[in-house]
Motif scaffolding. Structure first.
Motif, PDB file in Angstrom:
ATOM      1  N   HIS A   1      44.446 -30.276 -35.790  1.00 29.52           N
ATOM      2  CA  HIS A   1      44.601 -30.887 -34.476  1.00 29.52           C
ATOM      3  C   HIS A   1      46.014 -31.420 -34.308  1.00 29.52           C
TER       4      HIS A   1
ATOM      5  N   ASP B   1      40.867 -30.645 -25.667  1.00 27.87           N
ATOM      6  CA  ASP B   1      40.857 -29.911 -26.930  1.00 27.87           C
ATOM      7  C   ASP B   1      39.931 -28.708 -26.757  1.00 27.87           C
TER       8      ASP B   1
ATOM      9  N   CYS C   1      38.064 -27.100 -28.732  1.00 25.00           N
ATOM     10  CA  CYS C   1      36.733 -27.065 -29.346  1.00 25.00           C
ATOM     11  C   CYS C   1      35.679 -27.695 -28.437  1.00 25.00           C
TER      12      CYS C   1
ATOM     13  N   ASP D   1      43.951 -25.989 -30.764  1.00 27.60           N
ATOM     14  CA  ASP D   1      43.308 -27.050 -29.984  1.00 27.60           C
ATOM     15  C   ASP D   1      43.954 -27.209 -28.608  1.00 27.60           C
TER      16      ASP D   1
ATOM     17  N   PHE E   1      38.288 -22.304 -36.515  1.00 23.52           N
ATOM     18  CA  PHE E   1      37.374 -23.219 -35.834  1.00 23.52           C
ATOM     19  C   PHE E   1      37.628 -23.197 -34.322  1.00 23.52           C
ATOM     20  N   HIS E   2      38.889 -23.424 -33.917  1.00 26.84           N
ATOM     21  CA  HIS E   2      39.185 -23.413 -32.486  1.00 26.84           C
ATOM     22  C   HIS E   2      39.116 -22.001 -31.916  1.00 26.84           C
TER      23      HIS E   2
HETATM   24 ZN   LIG Z   1      39.339 -29.590 -31.785  1.00 31.03          ZN
END
Ligand SMILES: [Zn+2]
Lengths: 356, 322
Positions: free
Chosen positions: A4, B248, B250, B290, B299-300
């Motif tokens: 992030h 973000d 996600c 993100d 993941f993203h």
């Molecule tokens: Zn995220």
């Protein structure tokens, strides 16, 4: 793997041969350490030396959850030794320091919070309620530091609620009375956090959770409860006036309206014996106040949403009100559609629901 | 999240550049993930290997390239993470945990491989089911992640999801789990990690997902939660996870799948969100981040692509919001 806020930079990263070699060395060192720990654990070498290697590994990678499990296995074995070299308290203090240092660097890592929680629960089993009371009480300082660094960290807020419940459970009862509650001081803490930053919804949320307990503990009579509600409403109205574009504030306003509603669940009620007449009074007062703000902030969609919410709540307790008209409601809805096209579908559904 | 049979691959020809999804780049990015053993990051993320595999596999399915990773290789790896207890670890040698057990089951379901599981591990399905069921707290109905006892609505959702994929929901007390979820509801309609915890989009997804699996969406304050979720959309089109937080990619998944389960996807601006997600692509090396310009990760990548699928982006397979 889930990163992030780390910038990609421009174009693909080309590592120099030197950097590549350095990274390969780091990989070898890291893997050697991880393999060493795994081997020792498979051999059940639950020793202080392995604990030290685990500390090193966790400092490099606190997300490696299996290593935290290994750490707990060793700690359990060490305190169970016949002639322990370190007391449970010493071991525990060591781990509290380790997790504190790691949390400062990795404040959102579940496994670190989780280990700390485990340590204190174990501490109680090993050292008794009095020692545990002191330990849990000490946690509030850590949490204050964490929330000072990031006032929205939901791990810290969640842990705070848990820690408070443990302190309350373990507080020595005075004069044979019931357990001591921290609700008042926690409530003050939310006030402090909100005054620092009105936008801190985590604090507003926690405040809403504490209110029913506070009133119960104060054994507040119906008038005191009304005064309390009045004070919360003026607090939030002041906040609305300060920044009508902040959604945290409006969600708390919605909370206060929800506890006025006749459909509010009994355990959340602030005033238990509100009459519909009183409800109308509150709704009218809020509506008037918000309409005044509207004069300076005609482009704030939250105001129109709140007015429609108030109108709906009002109609729930009184169909024939004189404080607003269907025409008003239609105008507010048109403003919502104009100011908030992202949620147009929602406003259209609302239009249908309210038959406007 | 699982796959439903959807429309075949469509064409993206004629799309303006800012509306293009770089399918081939994303496919090669995902294929490259297991070849990066000369990067320290690869080793530092070993504790996510099984989840990563599930995310990569799902992304490939959604992109219409289901076979871009070798099926046998995946199956071998998944089963090498399975413990005698019936739980999966993140990688061989890692302890069993609910999070990885759910990923393991989801991969087996995606590959339609429960038959092979039984061949290689007789009674495997029951074993896994029992591992999961053993983590339910009989008093409160919620679930722990493993033997060390951390409890969270994430684990409760994971348990119900995995058990329903295996047809083994009867192993747990669904009603108690439902009551626990209900006790995590807040006045804003949202849900937190435990009773009293602040509403959070990720947790909303797990709780609404659990209630959907249990057939108890009637317990949700749908108007309020729908409103709260719709307010996650920011001016730039992206979604955040809680009030007054940053957008973000996600959350495109956590928020939108929750809205889809409530039938309220039309309460946000899909076009604006599509544009935001597409801006988060790395147009050169593939993958999504993100936020625009940030480092990508798998993941993203999967949650961005799954978000696009819910938004009916042309050419993507349809995703099941649960
Ligand atoms: Zn995220």
């Amino acid at each position: 793997m889930a990163s992030h806020g780390i910038s990609r930079g421009a174009g693909p990263v080309v590592r120099s041969e030197e950097a590549r070699q350095k990274e390969l060395q780091q990989i070898t060192a890291y893997r050697d350490l991880a393999d060493l720990v795994s081997t020792k654990m498979a051999e059940r070498q639950y020793t202080v030396q392995v604990l030290g290697q685990i500390t090193k590994l966790l400092n490099e990678n606190p997300e490696y959850y299996t290593i935290w499990n290994h750490r707990r296995r060793i700690l359990i074995a060490l305190v169970a030794e016949e002639a322990p070299r370190q007391s449970p308290d010493e071991l525990l203090q060591g781990d509290l320091q380790l997790t504190f240092a790691l949390l400062r660097k990795f404040p959102k890592c579940y496994w670190i919070w989780n280990h700390r929680n485990w340590l204190l629960r174990e501490g109680e089993a090993l050292m008794g309620a009095e020692a545990a009371y002191k330990l849990w009480s000490g946690e509030l300082q850590l949490i204050n530091k964490m929330l000072h660094a990031d006032s929205r960290n939901f791990h810290a807020w969640g842990y705070r609620r848990f820690v408070v419940s443990q302190i309350e459970r373990l507080t020595p009862s005075q004069h044979g009375g019931s357990q001591q509650s921290l609700a008042e001081s926690e409530f003050e803490y939310t006030t402090k956090m909100i005054k620092t930053n009105l936008s801190n919804f985590s604090a507003w949320h926690n405040r809403s959770q504490l209110i029913p307990n506070i009133l119960r503990e104060r054994e507040a009579d119906p008038q005191t409860r009304r005064d309390f509600l009045g004070a919360e409403l003026s607090l939030i109205c002041e906040a609305i006036n300060t920044d009508p574009f902040d959604q945290s504030i409006w969600f708390y306003h919605q909370y206060l309206l929800s506890i006025l509603s006749p459909s509010c669940p009994p355990h959340q009620l602030v005033v238990q014996d509100l009459t519909n007449g009183e409800r109308q009074g509150y709704y009218e007062h809020e509506m008037q106040y918000i309409r005044e703000i509207l004069e300076d902030e005609a482009d704030c969609k939250w105001i129109y949403e709140a007015l429609l919410g108030l109108a709906e709540a009002h109609m729930e307790v009184d169909a024939g009100t004189g404080s607003f008209t269907t025409k008003d409601m239609r105008a507010w809805l048109d403003e919502l559609k104009r100011l908030d096209p992202l949620r147009r579908g929602r406003w259209e559904d609302l239009e249908r629901r309210l038959s406007l | 999240m699982s796959l439903v049979s959807g429309p075949g691959r469509g064409g993206m020809a004629g799309m303006p550049v800012e509306m293009q999804l770089f399918v081939d780049k994303h496919v090669s990015y995902i294929q490259s993930l297991d070849t990066r053993k000369d990067e320290l990051e690869y080793w530092l993320t070993e504790h996510l290997r099984l989840n990563g595999l599930y995310w990569g596999l799902t992304a490939l399915h959604l992109l219409g390239h289901a076979h871009a990773l070798p099926r046998t290789g995946i199956l071998d790896f998944v089963l090498s993470c399975l413990h005698e207890s019936g739980g999966f670890g993140a990688a061989p040698g890692h302890d069993a945990h609910m999070l990885y057990t759910v990923s393991g089951v989801q991969i087996l379901a995606t590959l339609d491989a429960f038959g092979e599981l039984e061949e290689r591990v007789p009674g495997g399905r029951q074993k896994i089911g029992k591992f999961i069921a053993g983590l339910q707290d009989p008093e409160t109905g919620t679930f722990a992640g493993d033997e060390w006892g951390e409890q969270d609505t994430r684990f409760l959702y994971g348990a119900l999801n995995a058990l329903s994929l295996m047809g083994l929901l009867e192993l747990v007390d669904v009603e108690k789990a439902v009551q626990h979820v209900h006790s995590c509801a807040n006045f804003d309609g949202g849900y937190g990690t435990s009773p009293g915890a602040e509403s959070h989009s990720g947790q909303v997804f797990t709780c609404v997902g659990a209630l959907t699996i249990a057939g108890r969406l009637d317990l949700v304050n749908q108007e309020k939660l729908g409103a709260w979720l719709s307010e996650r959309q920011l001016k730039n089109g992206g979604l955040n996870g809680r009030p007054e937080k940053k957008e973000d990619v996600c959350y495109s998944w956590w928020v939108m799948s929750s809205m889809a389960m409530l039938g309220k996807l039309h309460w946000i601006d899909g076009d604006r969100l599509t544009r935001f997600i597409l801006q988060c692509q790395d147009p050169e090396l593939g993958g999504l981040a993100d936020r625009p310009g940030d480092m990508v990760d798998v993941f993203h990548t999967v949650f961005g692509i799954a978000g696009l699928s819910l938004l009916k982006y042309p050419g993507l397979e349809e995703v099941d919001p649960v």
